[in-house]
Design an enzyme around this catalytic site. Structure first.
Site, short mmCIF file in Angstrom:
data_model
loop_
_atom_site.label_atom_id
_atom_site.label_comp_id
_atom_site.label_asym_id
_atom_site.label_seq_id
_atom_site.Cartn_x
_atom_site.Cartn_y
_atom_site.Cartn_z
CB VAL A 90 49.32 38.97 41.33
CG1 VAL A 90 50.04 40.31 41.47
CG2 VAL A 90 49.96 37.92 42.22
CE LYS A 91 42.03 44.14 41.83
NZ LYS A 91 40.94 44.73 42.66
CB CYS A 92 49.23 44.21 37.70
SG CYS A 92 50.32 42.99 38.44
#
Length: 222
Positions: A90-92
């Site tokens: 998951v890219k944040c």
């Protein structure tokens, strides 16, 4: 050093995989937008299905980015993305809310990638928040007359000093020299557009040498 491909195009991913050099994939909303033929009909379900299709092609991490800005929404979206496939990362974004989301997701055992990193201090915060990966954007720094690779070198040195476990992904790669410098510095990963991957194998002396060899090979009769 591991090679990821920076694309959402399934054909490009297949082509890179055929070279035997593909260790993972990174995507972002802009890359997703490039492959959407009809934006008016592209739903969140379609987006999730596309990420699943990428995961089916690659035996490695596949970064998929949240499109929310507040912590609670990022967490909710991140949990949904992680449920698509075990390989999803998951890219944040590296914001205060993004750091809180990274901390929460990481503590829940979900792999995370801190993206849009432009300073050593941001990279330190990402590592301390528990990010699995941190993505400094070298090309965008070069665009504003700043040395993007110097940032990578700083991050690698700092992480080595303190034993931070986050892997450094050199992102926003514009040309083969970025890849070479990433390897020289000791970055863990370079995520590379397909156009640059194609150029990694090209050298004018290889082309001219091959041309001469083929001309000389004409002396060999069937």
């Amino acid at each position: 050093m591991k090679f990821f491909i920076d694309t959402a195009d399934l054909d490009e991913i297949r082509s890179a995989a055929e070279l035997g050099m593909l260790d993972g994939v990174t995507t972002n909303p802009s890359l997703i937008a490039k492959i959407v033929k009809d934006p008016s009909n592209f739903t969140r379900t379609d987006f999730f299905d596309h990420i699943a299709a990428i995961c089916d092609l690659v035996d490695g991490p596949v970064s998929a980015e949240v499109t929310s800005l507040d912590t609670a929404s990022m967490i909710k979206e991140g949990e949904a993305l992680a449920a698509i496939h075990d390989n999803v990362v998951v890219k944040c974004p590296l914001t205060i809310d993004g750091l809180k989301a990274i901390r929460h997701l990481s503590e829940a055992g979900i792999a995370t990638n801190a993206t849009l990193v432009f300073s050593p201090s941001q990279a330190i915060l990402a590592a301390k928040a528990g990010a699995s990966f941190v993505s400094p954007f070298v090309g965008r720094l070069d665009d504003i007359s700043t040395d993007g690779m110097a940032l990578v070198e700083d991050i690698v040195d700092i992480y080595d000093n303190y034993g931070y476990m986050a892997e450094v992904i050199v992102a926003s790669v514009r040309h083969p020299q970025h890849v070479v410098e990433a390897a020289r510095i000791g970055a863990d990963i370079a995520t590379i557009p397909f156009s640059v991957i194609s150029r990694l194998a090209v050298h004018p002396l290889t082309e001219s040498g091959l041309k001469k060899f083929m001309e000389d090979a004409s002396v060999i009769k069937p």
